[in-house]
Scaffold this motif. Sequence first.
Motif, PDB file in Angstrom:
ATOM      1  N   UNK A   1      -5.792  18.054  -2.004  1.00  0.00           N
ATOM      2  CA  UNK A   1      -4.743  17.728  -2.956  1.00  0.00           C
ATOM      3  C   UNK A   1      -4.973  18.509  -4.254  1.00  0.00           C
ATOM      4  N   UNK A   2      -3.952  18.532  -5.078  1.00  0.00           N
ATOM      5  CA  UNK A   2      -4.016  19.212  -6.368  1.00  0.00           C
ATOM      6  C   UNK A   2      -4.949  18.459  -7.310  1.00  0.00           C
ATOM      7  N   UNK A   3      -5.724  19.215  -8.111  1.00  0.00           N
ATOM      8  CA  UNK A   3      -6.703  18.590  -9.000  1.00  0.00           C
ATOM      9  C   UNK A   3      -6.034  17.706 -10.046  1.00  0.00           C
ATOM     10  N   UNK A   4      -4.854  18.084 -10.531  1.00  0.00           N
ATOM     11  CA  UNK A   4      -4.156  17.256 -11.518  1.00  0.00           C
ATOM     12  C   UNK A   4      -3.688  15.944 -10.901  1.00  0.00           C
ATOM     13  N   UNK A   5      -3.242  16.010  -9.638  1.00  0.00           N
ATOM     14  CA  UNK A   5      -2.815  14.797  -8.940  1.00  0.00           C
ATOM     15  C   UNK A   5      -4.016  13.878  -8.702  1.00  0.00           C
ATOM     16  N   UNK A   6      -5.154  14.480  -8.369  1.00  0.00           N
ATOM     17  CA  UNK A   6      -6.382  13.710  -8.185  1.00  0.00           C
ATOM     18  C   UNK A   6      -6.740  12.960  -9.467  1.00  0.00           C
ATOM     19  N   UNK A   7      -6.618  13.637 -10.602  1.00  0.00           N
ATOM     20  CA  UNK A   7      -6.917  13.012 -11.895  1.00  0.00           C
ATOM     21  C   UNK A   7      -5.975  11.852 -12.175  1.00  0.00           C
TER      22      UNK A   7
ATOM     23  N   UNK B   1       0.839  -1.193   0.000  1.00  0.00           N
ATOM     24  CA  UNK B   1       0.000   0.000   0.000  1.00  0.00           C
ATOM     25  C   UNK B   1       0.880   1.251   0.000  1.00  0.00           C
ATOM     26  N   UNK B   2       1.104   1.761  -1.190  1.00  0.00           N
ATOM     27  CA  UNK B   2       1.936   2.947  -1.340  1.00  0.00           C
ATOM     28  C   UNK B   2       1.183   4.182  -0.873  1.00  0.00           C
ATOM     29  N   UNK B   3       1.901   5.259  -0.704  1.00  0.00           N
ATOM     30  CA  UNK B   3       1.299   6.510  -0.270  1.00  0.00           C
ATOM     31  C   UNK B   3       0.262   6.992  -1.276  1.00  0.00           C
ATOM     32  N   UNK B   4       0.566   6.832  -2.583  1.00  0.00           N
ATOM     33  CA  UNK B   4      -0.377   7.286  -3.603  1.00  0.00           C
ATOM     34  C   UNK B   4      -1.677   6.489  -3.551  1.00  0.00           C
ATOM     35  N   UNK B   5      -1.574   5.185  -3.313  1.00  0.00           N
ATOM     36  CA  UNK B   5      -2.784   4.357  -3.231  1.00  0.00           C
ATOM     37  C   UNK B   5      -3.601   4.708  -1.989  1.00  0.00           C
ATOM     38  N   UNK B   6      -2.938   4.995  -0.893  1.00  0.00           N
ATOM     39  CA  UNK B   6      -3.645   5.407   0.321  1.00  0.00           C
ATOM     40  C   UNK B   6      -4.362   6.738   0.082  1.00  0.00           C
ATOM     41  N   UNK B   7      -3.704   7.640  -0.658  1.00  0.00           N
ATOM     42  CA  UNK B   7      -4.335   8.925  -0.978  1.00  0.00           C
ATOM     43  C   UNK B   7      -5.544   8.713  -1.873  1.00  0.00           C
ATOM     44  N   UNK B   8      -5.405   7.826  -2.856  1.00  0.00           N
ATOM     45  CA  UNK B   8      -6.525   7.499  -3.740  1.00  0.00           C
ATOM     46  C   UNK B   8      -7.702   6.953  -2.937  1.00  0.00           C
ATOM     47  N   UNK B   9      -7.447   6.012  -2.033  1.00  0.00           N
ATOM     48  CA  UNK B   9      -8.523   5.429  -1.225  1.00  0.00           C
ATOM     49  C   UNK B   9      -9.206   6.492  -0.366  1.00  0.00           C
TER      50      UNK B   9
END
Length: 299
Positions: free
Chosen positions: A222-228, A189-197
């Motif tokens: 979070x930034x809208x581009x990162x969210x996308x 569970x990477x940081x990006x996946x935790x943020x996505x969840x």
Amino acid sequence: MAKKTSEIQQIKKKYQLAKPHQVIEAEYFYYEKETHQNKDLAIVCGGYEKCAPDYEIHQTDSPFYVIKYTIKGSGSFIKNSRKYGLKSGTLSSYGPEDKYSYKSEPKEPMEHIFVIFVGDEALSLLEKSTLAAKGVVQVTDPGKTLYFLKTIMNNGFKKSNYSQQINCCLLRVVLLEQASMQTNTPSSFSLSYETYKRCKKVMDKNYSHIKSINELADSCAINIRYLARLFKRYDKVTPHEYIMRQKTQKAADLLLFSSRTVSEISYSLRFTDPYHLSRVFKRFYGMSPHHYRKMHLFT
């Protein structure tokens, strides 16, 4: 009408394992005469049950494969001496070689949809979905899973041309969707996946009130581009597509299970106006909300 009532009584007697007083509400459909036509995969029957607090079934053998999706409530499922918890969004299964039992939590009686099926492809689908090995999985997209299962039920009740074939395709989608998400879920569970969840949880909880993706990004800090990028990576869709899918699925439920007008539904889900809802609805369902309600409601 008397013939239809008699048929329903027959299917309840043959496939409903709970005692009559253990099920408060129920709807069943069946294709019993059509199962011999397709050796690869065929649906025997299915239905919806609202369980009583004392709901409990035990079975040592069954000639069929079965999946049950818990819509509400909680309970337990024992498969070959292994016990699992059931809650909203869990999918459970058993097959011809399994010994199993279901029990509802008295304080939170379950509501579930089940599909009974047979065929050479049945076990393979359950293995790919990991249900054969795990017994129970928490589905990755409860709204989508429930939509497909409700569609299977609607098709089963109507029995229009190719209903059996369409429902077999939908059953494949339900099970292969789980297989797909099992493959795509990161092993660590990477940081990006935790943020996505975290963002997905915010969206699933508040989608009916969110007006824009900017608003969602702000809510998630979070930034809208990162969210996308997160949604493209882990859900294969844009945040806008995801939230529109959630809203249209909710709109479809309200069209079938409430008396609200299309206008009332559109504003409750924060669409700009009824025409906006209609455009989005047509993109996902291929028809207008009015046509969808007229087509699927039956007495």
